[in-house]
Scaffold this motif. Structure first.
Motif, PDB file in Angstrom:
ATOM      1  N   GLN A 246       0.823  -1.223   0.000  1.00 59.54           N
ATOM      2  CA  GLN A 246       0.000   0.000   0.000  1.00 59.54           C
ATOM      3  C   GLN A 246       0.852   1.266   0.000  1.00 59.54           C
ATOM      4  O   GLN A 246       0.621   2.191   0.805  1.00 59.54           O
ATOM      5  CB  GLN A 246      -0.933   0.019   1.217  1.00 59.54           C
TER       6      GLN A 246
ATOM      7  N   THR B 154       3.592   2.048   1.244  1.00 61.28           N
ATOM      8  CA  THR B 154       4.311   2.445   2.460  1.00 61.28           C
ATOM      9  C   THR B 154       5.822   2.271   2.224  1.00 61.28           C
ATOM     10  O   THR B 154       6.234   1.696   1.223  1.00 61.28           O
ATOM     11  CB  THR B 154       3.884   1.572   3.662  1.00 61.28           C
TER      12      THR B 154
ATOM     13  N   LYS C 290       5.415  -1.990  17.511  1.00 65.53           N
ATOM     14  CA  LYS C 290       4.811  -2.957  16.588  1.00 65.53           C
ATOM     15  C   LYS C 290       5.798  -3.860  15.863  1.00 65.53           C
ATOM     16  O   LYS C 290       5.382  -4.813  15.208  1.00 65.53           O
ATOM     17  CB  LYS C 290       3.883  -2.264  15.589  1.00 65.53           C
TER      18      LYS C 290
ATOM     19  N   TYR D 184     -11.455  -5.385  15.432  1.00 66.16           N
ATOM     20  CA  TYR D 184     -11.022  -4.832  14.142  1.00 66.16           C
ATOM     21  C   TYR D 184     -11.673  -3.466  13.970  1.00 66.16           C
ATOM     22  O   TYR D 184     -12.732  -3.203  14.537  1.00 66.16           O
ATOM     23  CB  TYR D 184     -11.462  -5.752  12.984  1.00 66.16           C
ATOM     24  N   ARG D 185     -11.026  -2.622  13.144  1.00 73.12           N
ATOM     25  CA  ARG D 185     -11.672  -1.362  12.783  1.00 73.12           C
ATOM     26  C   ARG D 185     -12.219  -1.529  11.378  1.00 73.12           C
ATOM     27  O   ARG D 185     -11.504  -1.877  10.453  1.00 73.12           O
ATOM     28  CB  ARG D 185     -10.684  -0.195  12.837  1.00 73.12           C
ATOM     29  N   GLN D 186     -13.538  -1.310  11.241  1.00 67.16           N
ATOM     30  CA  GLN D 186     -14.180  -1.415   9.936  1.00 67.16           C
ATOM     31  C   GLN D 186     -15.115  -0.231   9.785  1.00 67.16           C
ATOM     32  O   GLN D 186     -15.944   0.003  10.671  1.00 67.16           O
ATOM     33  CB  GLN D 186     -14.969  -2.734   9.847  1.00 67.16           C
TER      34      GLN D 186
ATOM     35  N   LYS E 180      -7.768  -3.090   2.291  1.00 71.92           N
ATOM     36  CA  LYS E 180      -7.917  -1.737   2.832  1.00 71.92           C
ATOM     37  C   LYS E 180      -9.184  -1.594   3.681  1.00 71.92           C
ATOM     38  O   LYS E 180      -9.433  -0.549   4.258  1.00 71.92           O
ATOM     39  CB  LYS E 180      -8.006  -0.733   1.686  1.00 71.92           C
TER      40      LYS E 180
ATOM     41  N   GLU F  28      -8.921  -3.136   9.615  1.00 70.38           N
ATOM     42  CA  GLU F  28      -7.638  -2.919  10.315  1.00 70.38           C
ATOM     43  C   GLU F  28      -7.657  -3.746  11.593  1.00 70.38           C
ATOM     44  O   GLU F  28      -8.651  -3.725  12.332  1.00 70.38           O
ATOM     45  CB  GLU F  28      -7.524  -1.423  10.650  1.00 70.38           C
TER      46      GLU F  28
END
Ligand code: BTN
Length: 257
Positions: free
Chosen positions: A56, A58, A159, A216-218, A250, A253
């Motif tokens: 992505q 990065t 991390k 998770y973040r969605q 994407k 997360e």
């Protein structure tokens, strides 16, 4: 540098070692765009990448001379583009198996392509495929693994991890590259032989948080869900409130403690 210390049929038989390059993936791409044919399995490794790339768009940061940053050229022409995730599975399993066999270290594969130890990232994989019609004509497999790096910049400290941090000792880099080439080749042959169920079964067995309820973040929301499957196109299947949802890279997360 050419060498014969790889106990493989083709991966790593042609190994080019650079002291410094922008990115081994870029270097390999440039070699392939020159008219000279390049042997399948060619490996480009570098002591230092000054513009290493991650997924992505990065950056991939790696302390020069301490870690493994390399790319390998494959021609999985037998694989349909719709099945390209089996190649990801094979490479991830190859990396997992190399560390298991050398150090008896139990790593996890974090979907789609990360290599984890406990809740920290040991390495990452950037696969860049060139398609011809519905087939994969060329594949550049870029792998970055933190080996002897003792410390990380502050923003990565929480991390990232390295083999040094796991084993509390320095190790030699070349034997790791040799074992990685061997294990990636073993698993690449599984793709070639069409052993897709085998690959998926083993990928899921090593998958970080497989079948474990986690956060998770969605869509800007925190959700509690369970990873239950991965599709051959790479979509992740999660059980969210007893509904199966399919997400791309994407779209989700991982919330990591
Ligand atoms: C990721 O986790 O985001 C993927 C990282 C991939 C890094 C490797 S290092 C060797 C190769 N060359 C690059 O520029 N990137 C890959």
């Amino acid at each position: 540098m050419q060498n014969n210390t790889f106990s493989t049929l083709f991966i790593g038989q042609n190994c080019i070692k650079l002291s410094s390059v922008d990115s081994t993936n870029n270097f390999l791409k440039n070699l392939l765009s020159n008219s000279e044919p390049l042997a399948e399995g060619t490996v480009i490794m570098a002591d230092e990448q000054f513009s290493g790339r991650g997924q992505q768009q990065t950056q991939w940061q790696s302390e020069p001379g301490k870690n493994l940053t390399f790319s390998c050229y494959l021609r999985p022409i037998f694989l349909n583009a719709t099945q390209q995730f089996y190649l990801n599975m094979a490479v991830c399993l190859g990396v997992y198996s190399a560390f298991k066999s050398l150090y008896d270290v139990e790593l996890d594969i974090k979907w789609p392509n990360d290599i984890y130890y406990k809740d920290k990232k040991l390495g990452g994989i950037l696969i860049e495929n060139v398609l011809q019609g519905i087939q994969i004509k060329q594949s550049i497999i870029g792998i970055g693994l933190n080996i002897n790096q003792e410390q990380f910049p502050t923003e990565l400290e929480v991390k990232a991890t390295s083999l040094y941090q796991i084993l509390q000792t320095d190790v030699q880099i070349m034997p790791i590259l040799q074992e990685l080439c061997k294990q990636i080749e073993v698993h690449y042959f599984k793709v070639k032989e069409g052993k897709f169920s085998w690959l998926k079964k083993h990928y899921l067995q090593k998958l970080y948080r497989f079948n474990v309820a986690s956060y998770y973040r969605q869509n800007e929301e925190i959700v509690l869900a369970k990873i239950v499957d991965v599709q051959e196109n790479g979509q992740l299947i999660l059980n969210l409130d007893d509904r199966m949802i399919s997400v791309g890279f994407k779209e989700i997360e991982f919330i990591i403690p």
